[in-house]
Design a protein around this motif. Structure first.
Motif, short mmCIF file in Angstrom:
data_model
loop_
_atom_site.label_atom_id
_atom_site.label_comp_id
_atom_site.label_asym_id
_atom_site.label_seq_id
_atom_site.Cartn_x
_atom_site.Cartn_y
_atom_site.Cartn_z
N PRO A 60 0.81 -1.21 0.00
CA PRO A 60 0.00 0.00 0.00
C PRO A 60 0.85 1.27 0.00
O PRO A 60 0.48 2.27 -0.62
N ALA A 61 1.98 1.23 0.67
CA ALA A 61 2.85 2.42 0.70
C ALA A 61 3.36 2.76 -0.69
O ALA A 61 3.41 3.94 -1.08
N LEU A 62 3.74 1.74 -1.47
CA LEU A 62 4.22 1.98 -2.82
C LEU A 62 3.09 2.47 -3.71
O LEU A 62 3.28 3.39 -4.52
N LEU A 63 1.90 1.89 -3.57
CA LEU A 63 0.76 2.36 -4.36
C LEU A 63 0.46 3.82 -4.06
O LEU A 63 0.19 4.62 -4.97
N GLY A 64 0.49 4.18 -2.79
CA GLY A 64 0.25 5.57 -2.41
C GLY A 64 1.30 6.51 -2.97
O GLY A 64 0.98 7.61 -3.44
N ASN B 86 2.19 10.54 -9.55
CA ASN B 86 1.62 10.40 -10.90
C ASN B 86 2.29 9.29 -11.70
O ASN B 86 2.56 9.42 -12.89
N ILE B 87 2.58 8.18 -11.03
CA ILE B 87 3.12 6.98 -11.69
C ILE B 87 1.98 5.97 -11.77
O ILE B 87 1.48 5.52 -10.74
N VAL C 255 -4.15 1.67 -11.48
CA VAL C 255 -4.21 2.66 -10.41
C VAL C 255 -3.48 3.91 -10.90
O VAL C 255 -2.33 3.83 -11.34
N VAL C 256 -4.16 5.06 -10.83
CA VAL C 256 -3.54 6.32 -11.24
C VAL C 256 -3.82 7.38 -10.18
O VAL C 256 -4.77 7.27 -9.41
N GLY C 257 -2.98 8.38 -10.16
CA GLY C 257 -3.17 9.49 -9.22
C GLY C 257 -4.16 10.51 -9.75
O GLY C 257 -4.63 10.42 -10.89
N PRO C 258 -4.47 11.52 -8.95
CA PRO C 258 -5.48 12.52 -9.33
C PRO C 258 -5.04 13.44 -10.46
O PRO C 258 -5.88 14.10 -11.06
N TYR C 259 -3.75 13.49 -10.75
CA TYR C 259 -3.28 14.41 -11.76
C TYR C 259 -2.72 13.68 -12.98
O TYR C 259 -1.87 14.17 -13.69
N CYS C 260 -3.21 12.46 -13.20
CA CYS C 260 -2.71 11.67 -14.33
C CYS C 260 -2.96 12.39 -15.64
O CYS C 260 -4.06 12.90 -15.89
N GLY C 261 -1.95 12.47 -16.50
CA GLY C 261 -2.05 13.20 -17.75
C GLY C 261 -2.68 12.41 -18.88
O GLY C 261 -2.71 12.88 -20.02
N ASN C 262 -3.20 11.21 -18.59
CA ASN C 262 -3.76 10.40 -19.67
C ASN C 262 -4.95 11.06 -20.34
O ASN C 262 -5.21 10.82 -21.51
N VAL C 263 -5.69 11.89 -19.62
CA VAL C 263 -6.85 12.54 -20.23
C VAL C 263 -6.40 13.47 -21.35
O VAL C 263 -7.06 13.57 -22.39
#
Length: 343
Positions: free
Chosen positions: A54-58, A64-65, A80-88
């Motif tokens: 969980p620590a690595l996922l967080g 943004n990895i 799993v992506v972070g809130p600022y993922c540039g995929n959009v």
């Protein structure tokens, strides 16, 4: 474990990934067997059922990895992506270019050039390796015709004309496909490409291998943040993974077709591995499919030198590399999509 284009691939199923400061620690049986710095990483892709702390996922989400979980056979399971993922932003670019016939043609030209280049290479390689068993003059003539088709790609002004060139070249390529079957000729023969359903064992194998390849490419596109259903050569159709169908074109002959030929010529399959249904459809038996899938997995683990990266990669990683390269082109990081040109 392999790092390519800022993506870490974990292909072993018995590894556990944890966090130590700014590093990923790879564990096997609770013993450290590798360590990778997090800086400059854009994504992590795991195959099988590798665990991640969980620590690595967080940490990955915060930095943004993206983290993608694949089945052992390469099917996309979750990401799993972070809130600022540039995929959009990447997908918006993908959608915008798909509305431009000029941009679609530009990308599709590279893809079809790669398809024809690789199809020609399969024929040339056969004439070199089996010159005593083949009608070399016949195959060389078809190779020359495909070369002429490659030269006419630059004259195509839209995807419709490009599909015409591709269709003619594919007809020529398959006109000599039966010649490339060197053993078990009574049981394995190729007269024409047929599907839905396939009516002979060779077409059954080709269709199944194309399905497997499409699944691999679809998963790769999901991993890099692209939409597999919005393509450039294959136009939008509900339920069709058009971009995945685009991307497999350059890989059909060198990945799928050669795999089928190898299985037949090495007698890895035989007549008993297929059944014929009442409607004439030819299908694998359960044992035949098991043989096929095991050989397919072995093929994916074979290492090659990627012609663009000039690095050793497993065949199974090639769709992921090509998806990453397409994403880089759409982002403007490179001037054109570098199609896979195998030699």
């Amino acid at each position: 474990m392999k790092k390519l284009l800022n993506t870490l691939y974990v292909t072993s199923t018995d590894k556990y990934l944890s966090l130590d400061g700014e590093n990923i620690v790879i564990l096997a049986d609770r013993e450290e067997c590798g360590r990778v710095p997090l800086h400059n990483l854009e994504a992590i892709v795991t195959f099988g059922y590798s665990g991640i702390s969980p620590a690595l996922l967080g940490k990955c989400a915060a930095d943004n990895i993206s983290v993608s979980f694949m089945s052992r056979h390469g099917k996309f399971l979750a990401g799993v992506v972070g809130p600022y993922c540039g995929n959009v932003v990447l997908r918006k670019t993908q959608y915008r270019l798909s509305e431009s016939e000029e941009e679609c043609t530009k990308i599709a030209k590279n893809i079809i050039f790669g398809k024809l280049f690789n199809s020609r290479w399969v024929i040339e390689r056969a004439t070199r390796d089996y010159s005593n068993s083949l009608d070399v003059e016949k195959l060389k003539n078809v190779s020359l015709q495909i070369k002429n088709s490659m030269e006419s790609i630059s004259d195509c002004v839209d995807t419709a004309s490009l599909r015409g060139v591709e269709g003619e070249a594919a007809t020529r390529y398959f006109s000599v496909f039966d010649d490339l079957i060197l053993r078990q000729k009574d049981d394995f023969f190729f007269r024409e490409r047929n599907r839905r359903p396939p009516t002979d064992a060779v077409n059954a194998m080709l269709s199944f291998s194309y399905t497997m390849l499409t699944s691999m490419v679809t998963s790769a596109l999901y991993c890099v943040g692209l939409d597999p259903f919005v393509g450039y050569l294959h136009k939008d159709r509900p339920g069709r993974a058009s971009l995945a169908l685009d991307m497999i074109e350059e890989l059909r002959s060198v990945f799928a077709d050669r795999f089928v030929l190898t299985m037949i010529n090495r007698k890895s399959v035989n007549k008993a591995d297929f059944i014929t249904k009442e409607n004439g459809a030819v299908m694998f038996t359960d044992n035949g499919k098991k043989k096929f899938l095991q050989s397919w997995q072995n093929k994916k683990l074979t290492e090659i030198k990627h012609p663009y990266l000039e690095e050793k990669v497993q065949w199974g990683m090639v769709p992921y590399v090509q998806a990453l390269l397409l994403a880089r082109y759409l982002r403007g990081d490179i001037d054109g999509y570098p199609t896979f040109l195998w030699k």
